[in-house]
Design an enzyme around this catalytic site. Sequence first.
Site, PDB file in Angstrom:
ATOM      1  CG  HIS A   1      -0.225   0.042   2.528  1.00 60.31           C
ATOM      2  ND1 HIS A   1       0.130  -1.105   3.202  1.00 60.31           N
ATOM      3  CD2 HIS A   1       0.217   1.074   3.272  1.00 60.31           C
ATOM      4  CE1 HIS A   1       0.756  -0.771   4.322  1.00 60.31           C
ATOM      5  NE2 HIS A   1       0.824   0.551   4.392  1.00 60.31           N
ATOM      6  CB  ALA A   2       1.019   4.339  -1.428  1.00 58.00           C
TER       7      ALA A   2
END
Length: 143
Positions: free
Chosen positions: A57-58
């Site tokens: 994820h970011a």
Amino acid sequence: MEWNEQQLKEPRLIDIPIAHDQRGNLSVVEGGELIPFDIKRVYYLYDVPGGTTRGGHAHRKLRQLIIAASGSFDVILDDGKTRSKYSLNRSYHGLYIPTMHWREIENFSSGAVCMVLASEHYDESDYIYEYEDFVKEVKGNCK
């Protein structure tokens, strides 16, 4: 340490000072001093089964410092254009991760502990979970 605008946007390995002592070493990370944010949350990953990848994820706002408190693991960072691999295996090195970098953590050694110092409290809306959405958002921010 003073951080300029460009340094805030780039991942970097940070040497964490060591106070050597015959009784054992001591390292300290202070928010706003060694790292460019106040620490609002600390969490750690441990007992990660072999072959497992974490992350994926970011974050839009959150910045992190990742430390191998014990053992070793690799952190793969992607800014939408370039992928970089960082091998963490010393408790006196930390990896600063700015906003908008896709991260994957893999190759955990037996007994590894991944400690994360975060700039924000948990906020589900700050996460980007799909890589394709991340790339679209990065490209949209570059205009």
